[in-house]
Enzyme design. Structure first.
Site, PDB file in Angstrom:
ATOM      1  N   TYR A 164       0.835  -1.209   0.000  1.00  0.00           N
ATOM      2  CA  TYR A 164       0.000   0.000   0.000  1.00  0.00           C
ATOM      3  C   TYR A 164       0.864   1.250   0.000  1.00  0.00           C
ATOM      4  CZ  TYR A 164       0.682   0.913   5.043  1.00  0.00           C
ATOM      5  OH  TYR A 164       1.215   1.206   6.272  1.00  0.00           O
TER       6      TYR A 164
ATOM      7  N   ARG B 158       8.531   4.520  -4.170  1.00  0.00           N
ATOM      8  CA  ARG B 158       8.466   3.505  -3.117  1.00  0.00           C
ATOM      9  C   ARG B 158       7.406   2.458  -3.446  1.00  0.00           C
ATOM     10  NH1 ARG B 158       7.411   5.387   2.988  1.00  0.00           N
ATOM     11  NH2 ARG B 158       5.320   5.711   2.167  1.00  0.00           N
TER      12      ARG B 158
ATOM     13  N   ARG C 226      -7.150 -20.649  -2.781  1.00  0.00           N
ATOM     14  CA  ARG C 226      -6.122 -20.509  -1.751  1.00  0.00           C
ATOM     15  C   ARG C 226      -4.960 -21.486  -1.955  1.00  0.00           C
ATOM     16  NH1 ARG C 226      -4.125 -21.861   3.129  1.00  0.00           N
ATOM     17  NH2 ARG C 226      -3.770 -20.187   4.621  1.00  0.00           N
TER      18      ARG C 226
ATOM     19  N   HIS D 129      -0.459 -21.073  -1.267  1.00  0.00           N
ATOM     20  CA  HIS D 129       0.619 -20.117  -0.984  1.00  0.00           C
ATOM     21  C   HIS D 129       1.367 -19.697  -2.256  1.00  0.00           C
ATOM     22  CE1 HIS D 129      -0.300 -21.351   3.027  1.00  0.00           C
ATOM     23  NE2 HIS D 129       0.720 -20.710   3.579  1.00  0.00           N
TER      24      HIS D 129
ATOM     25  N   LYS E  59       6.369  -1.768   2.008  1.00  0.00           N
ATOM     26  CA  LYS E  59       5.160  -1.219   2.627  1.00  0.00           C
ATOM     27  C   LYS E  59       4.025  -2.228   2.442  1.00  0.00           C
ATOM     28  CE  LYS E  59       2.986   3.298   3.287  1.00  0.00           C
ATOM     29  NZ  LYS E  59       2.925   3.256   4.733  1.00  0.00           N
TER      30      LYS E  59
ATOM     31  N   GLU F 267      11.783   1.894  14.704  1.00  0.00           N
ATOM     32  CA  GLU F 267      10.792   2.873  14.243  1.00  0.00           C
ATOM     33  C   GLU F 267       9.535   2.717  15.081  1.00  0.00           C
ATOM     34  OE1 GLU F 267       9.432   2.138  10.197  1.00  0.00           O
ATOM     35  OE2 GLU F 267       9.334  -0.013  10.552  1.00  0.00           O
TER      36      GLU F 267
ATOM     37  N   LEU G  74      10.696   1.037   7.626  1.00  0.00           N
ATOM     38  CA  LEU G  74      10.188   1.567   6.366  1.00  0.00           C
ATOM     39  C   LEU G  74      10.920   2.882   6.114  1.00  0.00           C
ATOM     40  CD1 LEU G  74       7.955   1.285   4.121  1.00  0.00           C
ATOM     41  CD2 LEU G  74       6.720   3.007   5.422  1.00  0.00           C
TER      42      LEU G  74
HETATM   43  N1  PMP Z   1       7.221   3.372   9.473  1.00  0.00           N
HETATM   44  C1  PMP Z   1       6.046   2.722   9.466  1.00  0.00           C
HETATM   45  C2  PMP Z   1       5.969   1.347  10.046  1.00  0.00           C
HETATM   46  C3  PMP Z   1       4.900   3.333   8.925  1.00  0.00           C
HETATM   47  O1  PMP Z   1       3.723   2.677   8.893  1.00  0.00           O
HETATM   48  C4  PMP Z   1       5.003   4.652   8.425  1.00  0.00           C
HETATM   49  C5  PMP Z   1       3.788   5.360   7.876  1.00  0.00           C
HETATM   50  N2  PMP Z   1       3.291   4.720   6.756  1.00  0.00           N
HETATM   51  C6  PMP Z   1       6.240   5.284   8.446  1.00  0.00           C
HETATM   52  C7  PMP Z   1       7.338   4.623   8.978  1.00  0.00           C
HETATM   53  C8  PMP Z   1       6.406   6.676   7.902  1.00  0.00           C
HETATM   54  O2  PMP Z   1       6.400   6.669   6.488  1.00  0.00           O
HETATM   55  P1  PMP Z   1       5.942   7.945   5.665  1.00  0.00           P
HETATM   56  O3  PMP Z   1       6.733   9.085   6.170  1.00  0.00           O
HETATM   57  O4  PMP Z   1       6.266   7.609   4.262  1.00  0.00           O
HETATM   58  O5  PMP Z   1       4.479   8.110   5.925  1.00  0.00           O
END
Ligand code: PMP
Length: 282
Positions: free
Chosen positions: A31, A50, A99, A101, A146, A178, A202
């Site tokens: 996403y 991304r 279904r 994998h 993502k 994070e 991310l």
């Molecule tokens: N880390 C994670 C796990 C996230 O879900 C997000 C938000 N999507 C971010 C970092 C920040 O990413 P961005 O600045 O691209 O929104």
């Protein structure tokens, strides 16, 4: 509300997704989220890049990702968001199949769903800051993708919520990686520390803008994970994400951070970011 679904613009209640969809069955999808500032998206090109990378990493083919701008501008127009703040959400799953994998053969077309919704920034958090908790990072090592598989993030955010906090910081091998939905930054002796890009985080678009703005402001940035046991030495903490931009952290695990109010470096960066976001149209 008009949404994008598999090539069409429909009323949201006209959308129906197969129960065999691999997004539903396996969380087999990716996403993106972008923020619309009334007349432009911030970091459109970076978000698109991304998305293309996430798709490539999980081997989903969706060529229209190269023409993302067609979908975003049509949704903004149809939902009359030309002069408002909004969030764009897009999800691409591998598609619907019996279904199994293994990837379906012959190959199937992905399921694509996108929305634009009017958005009111959380000004209380932006101004007064938020409380956070810390938790062990129990996620996989491809957090750079993502992925829609967000169960650990959801459980962490739920724990934060139950503790009266707004975000959970993950700790892996004694280092802050994070947040459940944000990147995390620590200021110590005037230097900003944030985890380097790797499979452990991310690579936030907001993170990357924040780093370049720090450099423009001559605030030194070190892309090094902050050691959890050094928390007492952090003068300031903040988070970044698309919807919140830069948000100060004023308490961690119940202990005040920077005297329980947003720090000076955080405020300076936040104000610079806010100005940049209004004009940056790339
Ligand atoms: N880390 C994670 C796990 C996230 O879900 C997000 C938000 N999507 C971010 C970092 C920040 O990413 P961005 O600045 O691209 O929104």
């Amino acid at each position: 509300m008009k949404v994008f679904f598999n090539g069409d613009y429909l009323e949201k209640d006209q959308v129906s997704v197969s129960p065999d969809d691999r997004g539903f069955v396996f969380a087999d999808g990716v996403y993106e989220v972008m923020r619309w500032y009334g007349d432009h998206f911030l970091g459109f090109a970076a978000h698109q890049k991304r998305l293309l990378r996430s798709l490539a990493e999980v081997r989903i083919e969706w060529p229209a990702a190269y023409k993302l701008e067609v979908i975003t501008s049509e949704l903004i127009r149809l939902n009359q968001l030309q002069k408002q703040d909004a969030l764009f959400y897009l999800q691409v799953t591998r598609g619907a199949a019996k279904r199994n994998h293994v990837f379906p053969l012959p190959s199937i077309i992905p399921t694509v769903y996108a929305t634009t919704t009017a958005f009111i920034p959380n000004s209380a958090a932006v101004e007064a800051g938020i409380a956070v908790i810390s938790l062990p990072d129990e996620r996989w090592l491809r957090c750079d993708i993502k992925s829609i598989a967000l169960l650990p993030n959801i459980l962490a955010k739920q724990k934060a919520s139950e503790a009266g906090a707004q975000e959970a910081f993950f700790i892996r091998n004694g280092i802050f990686t994070e947040g459940s939905h944000s990147n995390v930054f620590f200021v110590m002796n005037g230097v900003v520390y944030t985890h380097p890009e790797s499979g452990a985080i991310l690579s936030g678009i907001t993170r990357n803008i924040a780093i370049s703005l720090c450099r423009e402001l001559s605030i030194p940035v070190v892309e090094e994970g902050f050691i959890a046991s050094s928390l007492d030495m952090a003068d300031e903490i903040f988070i970044s994400n698309t919807s919140g931009e830069i948000i100060p952290v004023v308490s961690m695990d119940g202990q005040p951070v920077s005297g329980g109010k947003p720090g000076i470096v955080t405020k300076r960066l936040q104000e610079t970011f806010q100005r940049y976001a209004l004009i940056a149209n790339a």
